[in-house]
Design a protein around this motif. Structure first.
Motif, PDB file in Angstrom:
ATOM      1  N   VAL A   1       0.729  -1.168   0.051  1.00  0.00           N
ATOM      2  CA  VAL A   1       0.033  -0.266  -0.096  1.00  0.00           C
ATOM      3  C   VAL A   1       0.883   1.231   0.152  1.00  0.00           C
ATOM      4  CG1 VAL A   1      -1.755   1.430   1.306  1.00  0.00           C
ATOM      5  CG2 VAL A   1      -1.847  -1.397   1.072  1.00  0.00           C
ATOM      6  N   LEU A   2       0.852   2.004  -1.023  1.00  0.00           N
ATOM      7  CA  LEU A   2       1.362   3.239  -0.936  1.00  0.00           C
ATOM      8  C   LEU A   2       0.501   4.445  -0.594  1.00  0.00           C
ATOM      9  CD1 LEU A   2       4.170   5.063  -1.890  1.00  0.00           C
ATOM     10  CD2 LEU A   2       2.931   4.917  -4.561  1.00  0.00           C
ATOM     11  N   VAL A   3       0.848   5.349   0.178  1.00  0.00           N
ATOM     12  CA  VAL A   3       0.029   6.515   0.779  1.00  0.00           C
ATOM     13  C   VAL A   3       1.130   7.734   0.448  1.00  0.00           C
ATOM     14  CG1 VAL A   3       0.554   5.965   3.167  1.00  0.00           C
ATOM     15  CG2 VAL A   3      -1.119   7.657   2.554  1.00  0.00           C
ATOM     16  N   SER A   4       0.812   8.468  -0.337  1.00  0.00           N
ATOM     17  CA  SER A   4       1.492   9.862  -0.641  1.00  0.00           C
ATOM     18  C   SER A   4       0.724  10.780  -1.327  1.00  0.00           C
ATOM     19  CB  SER A   4       2.784   9.473  -1.353  1.00  0.00           C
ATOM     20  OG  SER A   4       3.696  10.480  -1.439  1.00  0.00           O
ATOM     21  N   GLY A   5       1.071  12.153  -1.238  1.00  0.00           N
ATOM     22  CA  GLY A   5       0.295  13.014  -2.216  1.00  0.00           C
ATOM     23  C   GLY A   5       1.040  14.394  -2.249  1.00  0.00           C
ATOM     24  N   GLY A   6       0.319  15.362  -2.559  1.00  0.00           N
ATOM     25  CA  GLY A   6       0.886  16.644  -3.058  1.00  0.00           C
ATOM     26  C   GLY A   6       1.314  16.515  -4.309  1.00  0.00           C
ATOM     27  N   PRO A   7       1.000  17.503  -5.157  1.00  0.00           N
ATOM     28  CA  PRO A   7       1.174  17.595  -6.754  1.00  0.00           C
ATOM     29  C   PRO A   7       2.550  17.516  -6.945  1.00  0.00           C
ATOM     30  CG  PRO A   7       0.320  19.706  -5.923  1.00  0.00           C
ATOM     31  CD  PRO A   7       0.322  18.951  -4.806  1.00  0.00           C
ATOM     32  N   TYR A   8       3.416  18.156  -5.654  1.00  0.00           N
ATOM     33  CA  TYR A   8       5.086  18.116  -6.174  1.00  0.00           C
ATOM     34  C   TYR A   8       5.524  16.757  -6.032  1.00  0.00           C
ATOM     35  CZ  TYR A   8       4.562  18.134  -0.980  1.00  0.00           C
ATOM     36  OH  TYR A   8       4.039  17.820   0.281  1.00  0.00           O
ATOM     37  N   LYS A   9       4.732  15.622  -5.694  1.00  0.00           N
ATOM     38  CA  LYS A   9       5.280  14.164  -5.564  1.00  0.00           C
ATOM     39  C   LYS A   9       4.777  13.531  -6.736  1.00  0.00           C
ATOM     40  CE  LYS A   9       6.252  13.556  -0.718  1.00  0.00           C
ATOM     41  NZ  LYS A   9       6.142  12.668   0.440  1.00  0.00           N
ATOM     42  N   ALA A  10       4.028  14.054  -7.730  1.00  0.00           N
ATOM     43  CA  ALA A  10       3.460  13.310  -8.710  1.00  0.00           C
ATOM     44  C   ALA A  10       4.465  12.423  -9.576  1.00  0.00           C
ATOM     45  CB  ALA A  10       2.694  14.281  -9.578  1.00  0.00           C
TER      46      ALA A  10
END
Length: 322
Positions: free
Chosen positions: A285-294
């Motif tokens: 399961v990958l949980v990550s966000g923010g457009p800078y991490k796209a």
């Protein structure tokens, strides 16, 4: 809204902890006003308000909204189809970027709770998103749960450290945890090889390869990077990573836009489970966000290592459009 049973360390903790929990109980469960609670305990309304804020920030009080947004659901289907995911969860992006970790933690909590059972093994990474994810979980008794760290950590205490995240997760359920007594990056390739050959490290990584669940996040190379903030990567090294084509890291492995490990000394000094071994874990399961991490999220998804993704709407749009 949920007020979970706190970990034993909190339940038996200092008087301030106990008062905060009682205030939250009266406010959210019995619907007393803040003034009524203040009068009941002989304290000020400011103290009541501060206690409620503390309970929300630390995860003692948790909120669940059980109605999906149509725009987020459409993105979920698009990401599942594009990256071959078993499941994608898209949550609304916060107006305040500082709240991204809380939003993602709330979003991933039901996914993690659905996977946990007594006797299972959970392997975890590190970082602010995972720290918040643990805070959003509801405690219950799983005494045979085993939690493992997937990479080395810091040499000092930090809520974002691999050790603290593993111990906090295990503590919620009364389980056991094991970690790598090693840095994220060894001083040299030779020293890294010596660490990986050490028996205790081999034992933890061996168990991690057979884990039932891996809970991961990714790091970027912007000024927001936790690696840079903690000094694990200095500005000059960050630039050399960018020059090598890196867009971010997964478990200390720096990847380019196509998900390939870049040719850089950091990748030869990283202490942790290899990405090839990560592919053997039953559920990632990958949980990550923010457009800078796209870019780094896309790179990791492109490797086919992830089964389930939890992401915010702004980052999901970048993935769907790119």
């Amino acid at each position: 809204m949920q007020i979970p049973q706190p970990p034993l360390a909190v339940a038996a903790g200092n008087p301030d902890d106990q008062l905060n929990i009682r205030i939250a109980w009266y406010y959210y469960v019995t619907h007393m006003t803040q003034q009524q609670i203040a009068d009941h305990f002989g304290i000020t309304r400011v103290r009541v308000n501060k206690a409620l804020a503390t309970c929300r920030e630390t995860g003692l009080v948790q909120f669940r909204i059980n109605s999906p947004l149509a725009s987020c659901v459409a993105l979920e289907h698009a990401l599942q189809a594009r990256f071959g995911l078993q499941r994608a969860t898209v949550v609304p992006s916060p107006e305040d970027p500082a709240q991204i970790f809380r939003v993602l933690g709330v979003g991933v909590a039901p996914t993690v709770e659905a996977q946990l059972r007594d006797g299972c093994t959970v392997a975890v990474g590190w970082g602010r998103t995972l720290r918040q994810a643990v805070r959003e979980l509801e405690a219950r008794s799983l005494p045979r749960l085993t939690v493992l760290s997937l990479l080395g950590g810091l040499h000092y205490g930090s809520a974002n450290n691999t050790v603290e995240i593993a111990s906090s997760l295990a503590g919620l359920f009364g389980g056991a945890y094991y970690y790598l007594a090693a840095p994220v990056f060894a001083p040299s390739e030779t020293y890294r090889d010596m660490i990986l050959a050490e028996q205790s490290v081999r034992a933890v990584l061996g168990q991690a390869r057979e884990a039932d669940l891996a809970l991961l996040t990714v790091g970027d190379l912007t000024e927001r990077s936790l690696m840079l903030e903690l000094g694990l990567v200095d500005p000059a090294s960050a630039q050399s990573l960018r020059d090598a084509g890196a867009v971010g890291d997964l478990l200390g492995r720096w990847l380019d836009r196509d998900g390939r490990e870049v040719d850089h000394p950091f990748n030869r000094r990283a202490v942790g489970l290899s990405l090839e071994d990560l592919a053997h874990i039953k559920k990632v399961v990958l949980v990550s966000g923010g457009p800078y991490k796209a870019d780094i999220i896309r790179a990791v998804l492109g490797r086919g290592l992830v089964h389930e993704l939890v992401i915010d709407e702004a980052a999901a749009l970048r993935l769907a459009e790119g």
